[in-house]
Design a protein around this motif. Structure first.
Motif, short mmCIF file in Angstrom:
data_model
loop_
_atom_site.label_atom_id
_atom_site.label_comp_id
_atom_site.label_asym_id
_atom_site.label_seq_id
_atom_site.Cartn_x
_atom_site.Cartn_y
_atom_site.Cartn_z
N PRO A 111 -90.61 12.12 -55.16
CA PRO A 111 -91.81 12.92 -54.87
C PRO A 111 -91.55 14.43 -54.78
CG PRO A 111 -91.77 10.96 -53.49
CD PRO A 111 -90.47 10.99 -54.23
N THR A 112 -90.42 14.85 -54.15
CA THR A 112 -90.19 16.29 -54.01
C THR A 112 -89.80 16.91 -55.36
OG1 THR A 112 -87.92 15.87 -53.28
CG2 THR A 112 -89.56 16.25 -51.56
N ARG A 113 -88.94 16.23 -56.11
CA ARG A 113 -88.47 16.83 -57.37
C ARG A 113 -89.46 16.68 -58.51
NH1 ARG A 113 -82.03 15.85 -57.69
NH2 ARG A 113 -81.52 17.03 -55.82
N ALA A 114 -90.02 15.48 -58.66
CA ALA A 114 -90.84 15.23 -59.86
C ALA A 114 -92.31 15.54 -59.62
CB ALA A 114 -90.67 13.78 -60.31
N LYS A 115 -92.74 15.50 -58.36
CA LYS A 115 -94.17 15.70 -58.11
C LYS A 115 -94.48 16.93 -57.26
CE LYS A 115 -96.76 11.73 -58.25
NZ LYS A 115 -97.38 10.55 -57.58
N GLY A 116 -93.43 17.63 -56.84
CA GLY A 116 -93.64 18.85 -56.07
C GLY A 116 -94.25 18.63 -54.70
N VAL A 117 -94.04 17.44 -54.14
CA VAL A 117 -94.54 17.15 -52.79
C VAL A 117 -93.65 17.89 -51.77
CG1 VAL A 117 -94.91 15.30 -51.10
CG2 VAL A 117 -95.40 14.89 -53.52
N ARG A 118 -94.28 18.48 -50.73
CA ARG A 118 -93.51 19.17 -49.69
C ARG A 118 -92.59 18.20 -48.98
NH1 ARG A 118 -98.03 21.22 -47.40
NH2 ARG A 118 -97.47 20.13 -45.47
N LYS A 119 -91.39 18.72 -48.58
CA LYS A 119 -90.37 17.86 -47.98
C LYS A 119 -90.91 17.11 -46.77
CE LYS A 119 -85.60 17.99 -46.34
NZ LYS A 119 -85.06 18.69 -45.19
N SER A 120 -91.62 17.82 -45.90
CA SER A 120 -92.12 17.19 -44.67
C SER A 120 -93.09 16.05 -44.99
CB SER A 120 -92.80 18.22 -43.77
OG SER A 120 -93.86 18.83 -44.48
N GLU A 121 -93.91 16.30 -45.99
CA GLU A 121 -94.89 15.29 -46.38
C GLU A 121 -94.19 14.09 -47.02
OE1 GLU A 121 -98.63 15.34 -49.41
OE2 GLU A 121 -98.12 17.24 -48.45
N ALA A 122 -93.18 14.39 -47.88
CA ALA A 122 -92.43 13.31 -48.54
C ALA A 122 -91.70 12.47 -47.51
CB ALA A 122 -91.45 13.91 -49.55
N GLU A 123 -91.19 13.12 -46.47
CA GLU A 123 -90.46 12.37 -45.43
C GLU A 123 -91.39 11.48 -44.61
OE1 GLU A 123 -88.09 15.24 -43.29
OE2 GLU A 123 -86.52 15.18 -44.83
N LYS A 124 -92.58 11.98 -44.38
CA LYS A 124 -93.55 11.19 -43.63
C LYS A 124 -93.91 9.92 -44.42
CE LYS A 124 -98.09 11.72 -41.43
NZ LYS A 124 -99.05 11.18 -42.41
N LEU A 125 -94.21 10.12 -45.71
CA LEU A 125 -94.53 8.98 -46.57
C LEU A 125 -93.34 8.03 -46.67
CD1 LEU A 125 -96.30 7.48 -48.69
CD2 LEU A 125 -95.29 8.97 -50.42
N ALA A 126 -92.14 8.60 -46.83
CA ALA A 126 -90.93 7.77 -46.96
C ALA A 126 -90.74 6.90 -45.73
CB ALA A 126 -89.71 8.65 -47.20
N MET A 127 -90.94 7.48 -44.54
CA MET A 127 -90.75 6.69 -43.31
C MET A 127 -91.80 5.57 -43.22
SD MET A 127 -87.95 7.56 -41.99
CE MET A 127 -88.11 6.40 -40.63
N GLU A 128 -93.02 5.88 -43.66
CA GLU A 128 -94.06 4.83 -43.67
C GLU A 128 -93.65 3.67 -44.60
OE1 GLU A 128 -97.72 7.98 -43.04
OE2 GLU A 128 -97.73 6.70 -44.83
N LEU A 129 -93.13 4.06 -45.77
CA LEU A 129 -92.75 3.03 -46.75
C LEU A 129 -91.52 2.25 -46.28
CD1 LEU A 129 -93.38 5.04 -50.03
CD2 LEU A 129 -94.66 3.03 -49.22
N LEU A 130 -90.56 2.95 -45.70
CA LEU A 130 -89.37 2.26 -45.19
C LEU A 130 -89.76 1.30 -44.08
CD1 LEU A 130 -86.77 5.19 -45.28
CD2 LEU A 130 -86.79 3.14 -46.74
N ASP A 131 -90.74 1.71 -43.29
CA ASP A 131 -91.23 0.83 -42.23
C ASP A 131 -91.91 -0.40 -42.85
OD1 ASP A 131 -91.80 0.18 -39.52
OD2 ASP A 131 -93.88 0.70 -39.92
N ARG A 132 -92.68 -0.15 -43.88
CA ARG A 132 -93.39 -1.25 -44.55
C ARG A 132 -92.44 -2.29 -45.12
NH1 ARG A 132 -97.71 -0.07 -49.37
NH2 ARG A 132 -98.10 -2.23 -49.94
N VAL A 133 -91.29 -1.84 -45.64
CA VAL A 133 -90.33 -2.81 -46.20
C VAL A 133 -89.28 -3.23 -45.16
CG1 VAL A 133 -90.67 -1.94 -48.56
CG2 VAL A 133 -88.75 -1.07 -47.20
N GLY A 134 -89.46 -2.76 -43.92
CA GLY A 134 -88.65 -3.26 -42.82
C GLY A 134 -87.29 -2.64 -42.65
N VAL A 135 -87.07 -1.42 -43.14
CA VAL A 135 -85.76 -0.78 -42.99
C VAL A 135 -85.86 0.65 -42.44
CG1 VAL A 135 -84.49 -2.16 -44.68
CG2 VAL A 135 -85.75 -0.16 -45.45
#
Ligand code: ADP
Ligand code: MG
Length: 249
Positions: A111-135
């Motif tokens: 997301p940060t490199r290919a889509k230009g998403v801000r780091k803080s926003e990418a990290e928030k989404l990443a933590m949500e997704l990691l939570d969703r897959v249980g890690v």
């Protein structure tokens, strides 16, 4: 989704043919996957399953035919190709995580490199997704510190971080120890229930039965049979499918 694409299948292959030298690896493939549909692809080793998957995000080119995603022909290069790669999430047998990046970074990099998403926003989404897959509790670790099943779930979170329109899975559990297969399949079943469009190469009959709308059986580059999981596993029509099933079941 564009208005023009609203009625079209999400993924559509028409008359697709592909050779590797003299080897005719995809033969006149016609296949549509609708939005929210889960299609399981099954068939003997070398039948062209991986190649079929790889043509859909253009990791492989085709010799003849057309492939459309969301009503649009696949782009050949440039920015449009990068966008296509973002739209088509892929999870492989070998987890392919970046070994020297943390679990969290593995999920934020796209997301940060290919889509230009801000780091803080990418990290928030990443933590949500990691939570969703249980890690989520593994976020700061390196991939090698995780079990195979956990790494594969990170790979799924990484693909989801790009907000793909379709997820392709190429034998996602075949490199895993038996006790880890279920935790990965459970994540995939949740995704399917959540309405994700998925194409899954797997011989896991339990997954097919629980999550698939359709099973496609490939042999020698052709789609030989297309059926519901129930029909396919209990009453395959072709000799080739019955012969294959007798070996794996
Ligand atoms: P499957 O995933 O069903 O096992 P593949 O799509 O990986 O099948 O391979 C189909 C056939 O194409 C096999 O015979 C394989 O050896 C061949 N093949 C796959 N990739 C390549 C390649 N890059 N170059 C040459 N032959 C290939
Ligand atoms: Mg394969």
């Amino acid at each position: 989704m564009s208005d023009a694409a609203a009625g079209a299948p999400l993924v559509e292959l028409r008359g697709v043919n592909k050779h590797f030298g003299d080897l005719h690896v995809l033969r006149d493939i016609n296949l549509s996957v609708d939005r929210g549909e889960v299609v399981v692809v099954i068939g003997p080793s070398g039948s062209g399953k991986s190649t079929l998957c790889r043509t859909i995000n253009r990791l492989e080119t085709i010799d003849a035919g057309t492939i459309r995603l969301d009503g649009q022909p696949l782009p050949a290069e440039g920015r449009a190709l990068a966008r296509l790669r973002a739209d088509v999430g892929m999870v492989f047998q070998a987890f392919n995580l970046f070994a020297h990046k943390s679990v969290l970074q593995n999920v934020t990099l796209g997301p940060t490199r290919a889509k230009g998403v801000r780091k803080s926003e990418a990290e928030k989404l990443a933590m949500e997704l990691l939570d969703r897959v249980g890690v989520a509790d593994q976020a700061a670790k390196l991939p090698a510190q995780l079990s195979g099943g956990q790494q594969q779930r990170v790979a799924i979170a990484r693909a989801l971080a790009m907000k793909p329109k379709v997820m392709l899975f190429d034998e996602p559990t075949s490199a895993l120890d038996p006790e880890m297969i279920k935790e990965v399949l459970d994540v995939m079943i949740d995704l399917a229930k959540d309405g994700m469009t998925m194409m899954v190469i797997t011989h896991e009959m339990g997954f097919a039965r629980r999550a698939a709308n359709r099973v496609i059986f490939m042999d020698a580059g052709s789609i030989v049979e297309e059926a519901t999981p129930e029909e396919f596993f209990t009453n395959a029509r072709s000799d080739r499918a019955r012969d294959f099933l007798s070996k794996i079941l």
